[in-house]
Scaffold this active site. Structure first.
Site, PDB file in Angstrom:
ATOM      1  N   ASN A 127     -11.368  -1.620   0.043  1.00 40.41           N
ATOM      2  CA  ASN A 127     -10.340  -1.182   0.983  1.00 40.41           C
ATOM      3  C   ASN A 127      -9.843  -2.239   1.957  1.00 40.41           C
ATOM      4  O   ASN A 127      -9.143  -1.894   2.900  1.00 40.41           O
ATOM      5  CB  ASN A 127     -10.841   0.029   1.778  1.00 40.41           C
ATOM      6  CG  ASN A 127     -10.484   1.336   1.101  1.00 40.41           C
ATOM      7  OD1 ASN A 127      -9.383   1.501   0.591  1.00 40.41           O
ATOM      8  ND2 ASN A 127     -11.423   2.267   1.076  1.00 40.41           N
TER       9      ASN A 127
ATOM     10  N   CYS B 113     -10.650   1.489  -7.820  1.00 36.99           N
ATOM     11  CA  CYS B 113      -9.758   1.859  -6.730  1.00 36.99           C
ATOM     12  C   CYS B 113      -9.779   0.732  -5.709  1.00 36.99           C
ATOM     13  O   CYS B 113     -10.810   0.085  -5.514  1.00 36.99           O
ATOM     14  CB  CYS B 113     -10.220   3.178  -6.098  1.00 36.99           C
ATOM     15  SG  CYS B 113      -9.287   3.682  -4.628  1.00 36.99           S
TER      16      CYS B 113
ATOM     17  N   ASP C 276     -16.012  12.391  -2.265  1.00 40.13           N
ATOM     18  CA  ASP C 276     -15.460  11.118  -1.820  1.00 40.13           C
ATOM     19  C   ASP C 276     -16.260  10.584  -0.625  1.00 40.13           C
ATOM     20  O   ASP C 276     -17.457  10.820  -0.509  1.00 40.13           O
ATOM     21  CB  ASP C 276     -13.960  11.282  -1.511  1.00 40.13           C
ATOM     22  CG  ASP C 276     -13.189   9.987  -1.676  1.00 40.13           C
ATOM     23  OD1 ASP C 276     -13.179   9.168  -0.740  1.00 40.13           O
ATOM     24  OD2 ASP C 276     -12.590   9.790  -2.754  1.00 40.13           O
ATOM     25  N   ASP C 277     -15.629   9.872   0.255  1.00 41.42           N
ATOM     26  CA  ASP C 277     -16.258   9.168   1.370  1.00 41.42           C
ATOM     27  C   ASP C 277     -17.088  10.114   2.250  1.00 41.42           C
ATOM     28  O   ASP C 277     -16.883  11.320   2.246  1.00 41.42           O
ATOM     29  CB  ASP C 277     -15.153   8.518   2.203  1.00 41.42           C
ATOM     30  CG  ASP C 277     -15.634   7.351   3.042  1.00 41.42           C
ATOM     31  OD1 ASP C 277     -16.858   7.193   3.190  1.00 41.42           O
ATOM     32  OD2 ASP C 277     -14.780   6.609   3.548  1.00 41.42           O
TER      33      ASP C 277
ATOM     34  N   ARG D   9      -9.762  -2.464   9.129  1.00 44.26           N
ATOM     35  CA  ARG D   9     -10.274  -1.128   8.806  1.00 44.26           C
ATOM     36  C   ARG D   9     -11.709  -0.941   9.318  1.00 44.26           C
ATOM     37  O   ARG D   9     -12.492  -0.192   8.732  1.00 44.26           O
ATOM     38  CB  ARG D   9     -10.221  -0.873   7.296  1.00 44.26           C
ATOM     39  CG  ARG D   9      -8.823  -0.808   6.721  1.00 44.26           C
ATOM     40  CD  ARG D   9      -8.846  -0.654   5.217  1.00 44.26           C
ATOM     41  NE  ARG D   9      -9.633   0.489   4.804  1.00 44.26           N
ATOM     42  CZ  ARG D   9      -9.133   1.696   4.558  1.00 44.26           C
ATOM     43  NH1 ARG D   9      -7.846   1.910   4.699  1.00 44.26           N
ATOM     44  NH2 ARG D   9      -9.914   2.687   4.181  1.00 44.26           N
TER      45      ARG D   9
ATOM     46  N   TRP E 292       0.841  -1.191   0.000  1.00 42.40           N
ATOM     47  CA  TRP E 292       0.000   0.000   0.000  1.00 42.40           C
ATOM     48  C   TRP E 292       0.885   1.253   0.000  1.00 42.40           C
ATOM     49  O   TRP E 292       1.863   1.345   0.729  1.00 42.40           O
ATOM     50  CB  TRP E 292      -0.911   0.007   1.241  1.00 42.40           C
ATOM     51  CG  TRP E 292      -1.687   1.284   1.349  1.00 42.40           C
ATOM     52  CD1 TRP E 292      -2.811   1.611   0.657  1.00 42.40           C
ATOM     53  CD2 TRP E 292      -1.366   2.414   2.161  1.00 42.40           C
ATOM     54  NE1 TRP E 292      -3.217   2.890   0.980  1.00 42.40           N
ATOM     55  CE2 TRP E 292      -2.348   3.406   1.908  1.00 42.40           C
ATOM     56  CE3 TRP E 292      -0.345   2.694   3.066  1.00 42.40           C
ATOM     57  CZ2 TRP E 292      -2.337   4.641   2.547  1.00 42.40           C
ATOM     58  CZ3 TRP E 292      -0.337   3.930   3.693  1.00 42.40           C
ATOM     59  CH2 TRP E 292      -1.320   4.885   3.438  1.00 42.40           C
TER      60      TRP E 292
ATOM     61  N   ASP F 277      -2.657   5.424  -3.414  1.00 43.75           N
ATOM     62  CA  ASP F 277      -3.046   6.432  -2.428  1.00 43.75           C
ATOM     63  C   ASP F 277      -1.895   7.394  -2.134  1.00 43.75           C
ATOM     64  O   ASP F 277      -2.106   8.429  -1.501  1.00 43.75           O
ATOM     65  CB  ASP F 277      -3.472   5.755  -1.123  1.00 43.75           C
ATOM     66  CG  ASP F 277      -4.916   5.263  -1.167  1.00 43.75           C
ATOM     67  OD1 ASP F 277      -5.632   5.601  -2.127  1.00 43.75           O
ATOM     68  OD2 ASP F 277      -5.327   4.537  -0.240  1.00 43.75           O
TER      69      ASP F 277
ATOM     70  N   LYS G 190     -16.316   6.427  -8.319  1.00 45.26           N
ATOM     71  CA  LYS G 190     -15.032   5.891  -7.851  1.00 45.26           C
ATOM     72  C   LYS G 190     -15.356   4.678  -6.977  1.00 45.26           C
ATOM     73  O   LYS G 190     -15.870   4.820  -5.863  1.00 45.26           O
ATOM     74  CB  LYS G 190     -14.269   6.946  -7.052  1.00 45.26           C
ATOM     75  CG  LYS G 190     -12.878   6.522  -6.582  1.00 45.26           C
ATOM     76  CD  LYS G 190     -12.232   7.632  -5.776  1.00 45.26           C
ATOM     77  CE  LYS G 190     -10.822   7.276  -5.318  1.00 45.26           C
ATOM     78  NZ  LYS G 190      -9.855   7.354  -6.423  1.00 45.26           N
ATOM     79  N   TRP G 191     -15.070   3.481  -7.479  1.00 44.94           N
ATOM     80  CA  TRP G 191     -15.453   2.219  -6.827  1.00 44.94           C
ATOM     81  C   TRP G 191     -14.250   1.692  -6.054  1.00 44.94           C
ATOM     82  O   TRP G 191     -13.272   1.257  -6.639  1.00 44.94           O
ATOM     83  CB  TRP G 191     -15.895   1.224  -7.890  1.00 44.94           C
ATOM     84  CG  TRP G 191     -16.480  -0.059  -7.389  1.00 44.94           C
ATOM     85  CD1 TRP G 191     -15.911  -0.954  -6.537  1.00 44.94           C
ATOM     86  CD2 TRP G 191     -17.756  -0.601  -7.742  1.00 44.94           C
ATOM     87  NE1 TRP G 191     -16.737  -2.026  -6.334  1.00 44.94           N
ATOM     88  CE2 TRP G 191     -17.885  -1.837  -7.058  1.00 44.94           C
ATOM     89  CE3 TRP G 191     -18.803  -0.185  -8.563  1.00 44.94           C
ATOM     90  CZ2 TRP G 191     -19.006  -2.645  -7.190  1.00 44.94           C
ATOM     91  CZ3 TRP G 191     -19.921  -0.995  -8.693  1.00 44.94           C
ATOM     92  CH2 TRP G 191     -20.019  -2.201  -8.008  1.00 44.94           C
ATOM     93  N   ASP G 192     -14.353   1.718  -4.733  1.00 43.88           N
ATOM     94  CA  ASP G 192     -13.224   1.359  -3.880  1.00 43.88           C
ATOM     95  C   ASP G 192     -13.384  -0.049  -3.319  1.00 43.88           C
ATOM     96  O   ASP G 192     -14.477  -0.639  -3.323  1.00 43.88           O
ATOM     97  CB  ASP G 192     -13.106   2.376  -2.738  1.00 43.88           C
ATOM     98  CG  ASP G 192     -11.660   2.631  -2.329  1.00 43.88           C
ATOM     99  OD1 ASP G 192     -10.813   1.755  -2.573  1.00 43.88           O
ATOM    100  OD2 ASP G 192     -11.383   3.704  -1.764  1.00 43.88           O
TER     101      ASP G 192
END
Length: 704
Positions: A451, A495, A337-338, A414, A171, A517, A447-449
């Protein structure tokens, strides 16, 4: 083009500069003949007439020669296919038929005991060979368990020594290039994480005679898969080299084929080039722009993303304020974003509840989206559909929807869990949520994340739970395909905590990818250097963020250096524009304007890596028709020594090139005319000096 000879047992596939040939022996052994420069059918038949190696009690004459080595019989290499029923493991097959469909060669084999039909597919797009396999259970007996089914096995020609090139990372430090001599034995790269992973791109390259950036033979292979995967590079005791690759990292079982079931592997693509690593890269880039990336002929807009400016503390008025700054700068796409949804006030809550937070967006997303459109920009949002927080309405209603093992702790990396997307009810829920979301507001971009990695990949109550590993990826693909079909004007970015899900599979369904990132402009040069070994600038998203870089390392860098670093791909801005000075906003506006002038050449042109980012001067060049763009960066000038000129590539020696602009650098004046031969041999003086300097040099070919 496919030529057939040798009484129908020799096949030759040819592209513009390369060929691939294979032979079916009288014993129904499918062996490799040639992969390299273009040859004729007569050449392939001459290779087929050569006697094969003799075996011994300890070595098999098939090892290192077969197109798709199966488990069973006189073989000792890593098998590409491993299957079993309750009583019998392995494969013993006979040739069944050859087929030709739209330029694709299909070679079918049948295992009578398992009643299993295996078809190996070969297609050629340009100089890229696309290979895959299909398994069909044609019987009515017991299910056949597929422990492993690689997409292909690639055979390299006999050489004294090979060098392996790959990219590795983690990462915030993805795609770092590494080259090592290939030792005897097996070299494995892959992912056990449920997604492609930050640790490696599913790509390898090999050269045997000291290939450089622009000279020498290079063989490359890339897997089109976004889940767990494995590529094995084997140097056998005989010195022969084979590369196998496919889905899944371990041979613990992938699918249970009941009678009538079909299993298809993803494409494992291969490329030969005699133009060095740069020539191989340009061929990969052209292949992806022409055959993989949706709407690749359309350039991507300059975007602003709000994450680094706001983190979880967002509201509609605040986002609108940032949008006004962005529009004044010339930004074309504004992305929230988030933290716009559910109870998402931190990373411990809200994932899974894909409806706008009523306190932060009282009227939903539509009023903000309309305002953004009024400002002349497109509107985008961030989602992470495959994840869920325990503190969410979704998890409280459906705790059984997550990946887990009965009686085991549910790991919350997370502060989130992974939804079991292999379940049809989960797929339908996400479809309804996302389709409703995209229908409720004029969203232009998602934007498809993704994580976190798989850790508890269990499926309570499922008789064959390990199918989850592959089915999750197929369900992800289906969901993306369904959303793209229902909302054709919406662009998607892949993403995964940065560059954790980048491969030919996801690129066939998305418009760009989030490379890392890590937005530090110096670190990004090395990341982008590795990334472009396989993927084009057209999909490589890069942002200009704040200085010091508070997200990662507190490094201070000029706005010039940050912009020129990010202009090497799809330019974005991610800083807190509300804190930028009037002078910074004005300078940024000029850089954005310059990028738009060179965007077609950068995103759609041929890329030449002129100098690697090794601590001093580095440079990248793009050529498209008569347009040439050079981006150069100087990390540090040592001992007051002048910076040497940068030698260009890919231009005509007998032509002249007019310098249209040298953005931010003292490398010449507008209107200066340079001879191609001089730029190629003596180079371009960049005028860069000091530390963290950078420049943009734009040329137009002057017709005689």
């Amino acid at each position: 083009m496919i030529d057939i000879g040798g009484n129908g047992r020799v096949w030759l596939l040819s592209g513009p500069t390369s060929s691939y040939a294979l032979l079916l022996t009288e014993r129904d052994e499918l062996v490799h003949l040639h992969w390299g420069p273009r040859i004729t059918l007569a050449d392939a038949e001459a290779l087929a007439a050569r006697p094969g190696p003799r075996g011994s009690g300890f070595e098999s004459p098939l090892d290192g020669r077969e197109e798709y080595p199966v488990e069973g019989g006189p073989r000792f290499v890593r098998p590409s296919l491993s299957v079993r029923t309750p009583e019998v493991r392995g494969t013993e097959w006979q040739f069944a038929a050859a087929s030709y469909d739209d330029g694709v060669l299909g070679l079918a084999f049948r295992d009578e005991l398992h009643r299993l039909r295996v078809t190996l597919s070969y297609g050629m797009r340009g100089d890229v060979v696309e290979r895959s396999a299909e398994l069909v259970h044609e019987g009515d007996g017991p299910a056949v368990e597929v422990l492993r089914a690689d997409s292909a096995a690639w055979t390299l020609p006999a050489r004294d020594a090979w060098r392996l090139t790959q990219v590795h990372g983690r990462w915030a430090a993805e795609s770092r290039l590494e080259q090592v001599p290939l030792a005897y034995g097996e070299h494995l790269i892959g992912s056990r994480r449920g997604h492609t992973g930050h640790q490696s791109l599913p790509w390898v390259a090999l050269d045997a005679e000291g290939a450089g950036e622009e000279h020498g033979e290079v063989y490359g292979c890339a897997l089109a898969w976004s889940g767990s995967w494995r590529i094995a590079v084997q140097k056998l005791p005989t010195g022969l080299v084979q590369i196998t690759g496919g889905t899944g990292h371990d041979d613990s079982g992938q699918v249970l084929l009941a009678p009538g079931d079909t299993w298809r592997t993803p494409v494992f693509a291969g490329l030969w080039s005699d133009g060095g690593f740069g020539g191989a890269s340009r061929a990969w880039h052209a292949y992806q722009r022409e055959h993989v990336i949706p709407d690749a002929e359309q350039v991507r807009p300059v975007l602003f993303n709000s994450w680094e400016a706001t983190n979880f503390d967002i509201s509609a008025p605040q986002q609108l304020g940032l949008a006004r700054h962005a529009a004044a700068m010339g930004i074309e796409l504004f992305v929230v974003d988030d933290a716009w949804f559910g109870a998402r006030v931190n990373d411990r809550a809200g994932l899974g509840d894909w409806t706008p937070n009523p306190d932060r967006f009282p009227g939903g997303l539509k009023p903000l989206a309309d305002e953004v459109h009024t400002l002349g920009m497109q509107f985008g949002i961030w989602v992470e559909p495959e994840m869920v927080n325990a503190d969410s309405d979704l998890y409280r209603a459906h705790p059984d929807w997550v990946q887990c093992h009965p009686g085991r702790t549910r790991t919350e990396f997370r502060n989130q869990l992974v939804l079991n997307l292999a379940r049809e009810d989960v797929q339908e829920y996400l479809w309804e949520q996302l389709h409703t979301l995209l229908s409720s507001a004029p969203v232009d971009y998602v934007k498809w994340d993704f994580n976190r990695c798989f850790t508890d990949a269990g499926w309570p109550g499922e008789p064959y739970p390990q199918k989850l590993w592959n089915e999750h990826v197929h369900a992800f693909y289906r969901l993306l395909d369904r959303l793209r079909a229902a909302h054709p004007s919406v662009a998607f970015e892949s993403c995964s905590g940065g560059g954790g899900r980048i491969d030919l599979g996801v690129l066939s369904r998305t418009d760009q990818v989030w490379t890392s990132d890590n937005t530090d402009p110096l670190d990004r040069l090395a990341i982008q250097h590795g990334f472009t070994q396989i993927h084009p600038a057209r999909v490589m998203a890069a942002w200009v963020t704040d200085s010091p870089n508070v997200q990662l390392n507190d490094r201070v860098s000029s706005l010039r250096f940050r912009f020129v670093s990010a202009m090497a791909g799809v330019l974005g801005v991610g800083g807190d524009l509300a804190e930028w000075s009037t002078e910074e906003l004005a300078e940024a506006r000029a850089w954005v304007s310059l990028y738009k002038d060179i965007r077609d050449t950068v995103q759609l042109g041929d890329l030449y890596r002129l100098l690697p980012p090794d601590g001093g001067l580095s440079a990248v060049q793009y050529v498209r028709g008569d347009e040439v763009v050079v981006l150069a960066w100087l990390q540090a000038q040592r001992n007051g020594e002048p910076v040497p000129p940068v030698r260009l590539r890919g231009i005509a020696a007998d032509a002249s090139y007019e310098l249209i602009g040298a953005g931010g650098a003292g490398g010449g004046r507008d209107g200066e005319v340079h001879r191609g031969a001089v730029l190629l041999h003596h180079g371009l003086p960049t005028g860069l000096k000091g530390d963290f300097d950078a420049g943009v040099y734009r040329f137009h070919r002057v017709r005689p």
